[in-house]
Design a protein around this motif. Structure first.
Motif: not given
Lengths: 131, 304
Positions: A105, B82, B89, B95
């Motif tokens: 991410s 998150s 992740p 989500h």
């Protein structure tokens, strides 16, 4: 055995352990290595807000001649090895490459000033294989 | 892979300028299919660094627009919820998004007036530029994000009425150049240490964003009063909130190859060759023992 002794000059003692050595796993066998970078090293920390550090990892090492199931390698890998050894050394030996990855991410600032959180596929190597 | 659909903007995204013809064949970016080439925040800079021999760092390329500090604080908070510290992740069932974009209004003309009876009316015209949303990013949820510091004593409840209207230029009918959709809804929330109020406008903006609209022009009129409509009928004391113009938050599902797809990773793991078969947990028979468990047990097992 008869032919081989005929071929090899009498001086070389026929050594069984020498023969099996070629099947042992190579010293620096193919495996996953750690690598950690911070985006400030690349001077990207102005637009990559998070994460601060990133460990992409990498695969390095020699592939044993008889790979079999150990690396999840298909039979083709052994075939390629045989081609390299017996038929055409210009054909490369199997390489040590990533087999599996995990995502990452990233929080970045776009050129227009908007902010984006994105999850990217295949950003961290988690497993190696010989192909 | 063939590029799936066009990128959004005619230009490759990021601040990459189309290289001159001479350098074109050296720039790996041009060998990528269009669909992949554009709209990818992370990809072009990585490729640019790889294609450059020199030590020139990417940062000198990124043009100046610095984001709003409050918006940055909110997105860092979203990141922490998150992903792990290493950036992996987190696996949340709820989500579903793999992309969240936060836009601050590029221009706003504020009108602010007070009407004691109706409380503190805060209306503002906002223009959001959505150029960064690519054609492969599908909208899941859109939210107007208000951040406000209020002198209201903690643990009091506030009731706000929000009147939202969008203005769009309807070129098909010269008679009425601008058509506006509007919606009004009220929301009630407790002010604790809350710095953010999220107003879900998904159903309202869905049709506009689905048509790949690039500019979103809307007027937001927010009236806030102290008190809770359920308890006391007459809401008194307009809340004196210093409202900052809202940001627009888009939760998106990016369908391109580089984006992480949770459902895909599960499927992929099951399919990959030579994988030691995952020992599947014993099949839970919904009507079996599990089914008879009383509600506490269920709650406890869920909490576990």
């Amino acid at each position: 055995r008869a032919e081989s002794t005929k071929d090899t000059p009498a001086t070389t003692p026929y050594n069984l352990s020498q023969y099996f050595k070629q099947f042992l796993f190579p010293q620096n066998e193919c495996e996953l290595h750690n690598f950690r970078l911070s985006f400030s090293q690349l001077k990207w920390d102005r637009w990559i807000i998070a994460p601060h550090r990133y460990s992409p990892q990498y695969c390095k090492g020699d592939c044993p001649r008889v790979v079999g199931h150990r690396y999840g390698s298909p039979v083709h890998t052994m075939v390629q090895n045989i081609i390299y050894e017996k038929l055409d050394p210009s054909v490369p030996r199997p390489s040590c490459v990533p087999a599996e990855y995990s995502p990452l991410s990233v929080l970045t600032i776009e050129p227009d000033g908007s902010i984006v959180y994105k999850e990217y596929e295949d950003m961290i190597a988690t497993k190696c294989t010989c192909r | 892979p063939h590029s799936r659909g066009r990128g959004v903007s005619g230009e490759p995204s990021g601040s990459l300028v189309a290289p001159e013809d001479t350098a074109r064949e050296f720039n790996p970016l041009w060998w990528l299919p269009k669909g992949v080439r554009r709209g990818y925040a992370l990809l072009p800079p990585l490729l640019k660094v790889l294609s450059e021999r020199g030590h020139q760092s990417w940062e000198s390329e990124v043009p100046g627009l610095r984001p709003d500090s409050r918006a940055l604080r909110y997105m860092k908070r979203l990141y922490k919820m998150s992903a792990t510290r290493e950036g992996i992740p987190k696996a949340h069932k709820s989500h579903l998004y793999n992309t969240v974009r936060l836009f601050t209004p590029c221009s706003e003309c504020k009108h602010r007036h007070r009407d004691l009876m109706k409380g503190d009316i805060h209306s503002v015209d906002l223009l959001f530029n959505l150029d960064r949303v690519t054609a492969l990013e599908h909208l899941l949820k859109s939210v107007l994000l208000y951040s406000f510091d209020t002198s209201v004593p903690i643990s009091s409840s506030i009731t706000c009425t929000c009147h939202l209207s969008t203005k769009e230029h309807d070129f098909s009918s010269p008679v009425c150049p601008s058509v506006s959709h509007s919606v009004a809804f009220s929301l009630h929330f407790e002010v604790r240490k809350r710095k953010w109020v999220e107003i879900d406008v998904t159903s309202f903006l869905q049709p506009l964003i689905a048509t790949n609209r690039r500019d979103l022009h809307m007027a937001v009129n927010l009236t806030c009063l102290m008190g809770d409509p359920q308890q006391n009928t007459d809401l008194e004391n307009p809340v004196n909130v210093a409202l900052v113009p809202p940001s627009l938050l888009l939760y998106l599902n990016d369908t391109s190859e580089q984006a992480y797809h949770r459902w895909n990773s599960l499927r992929h793991r099951r399919k990959s060759p030579g994988q030691p078969r995952q020992r599947s947990s014993p099949p839970v028979d919904p009507a079996g023992e599990e089914g008879k468990e009383n509600s506490q047990g269920k709650r406890a097992s869920r909490r576990r």
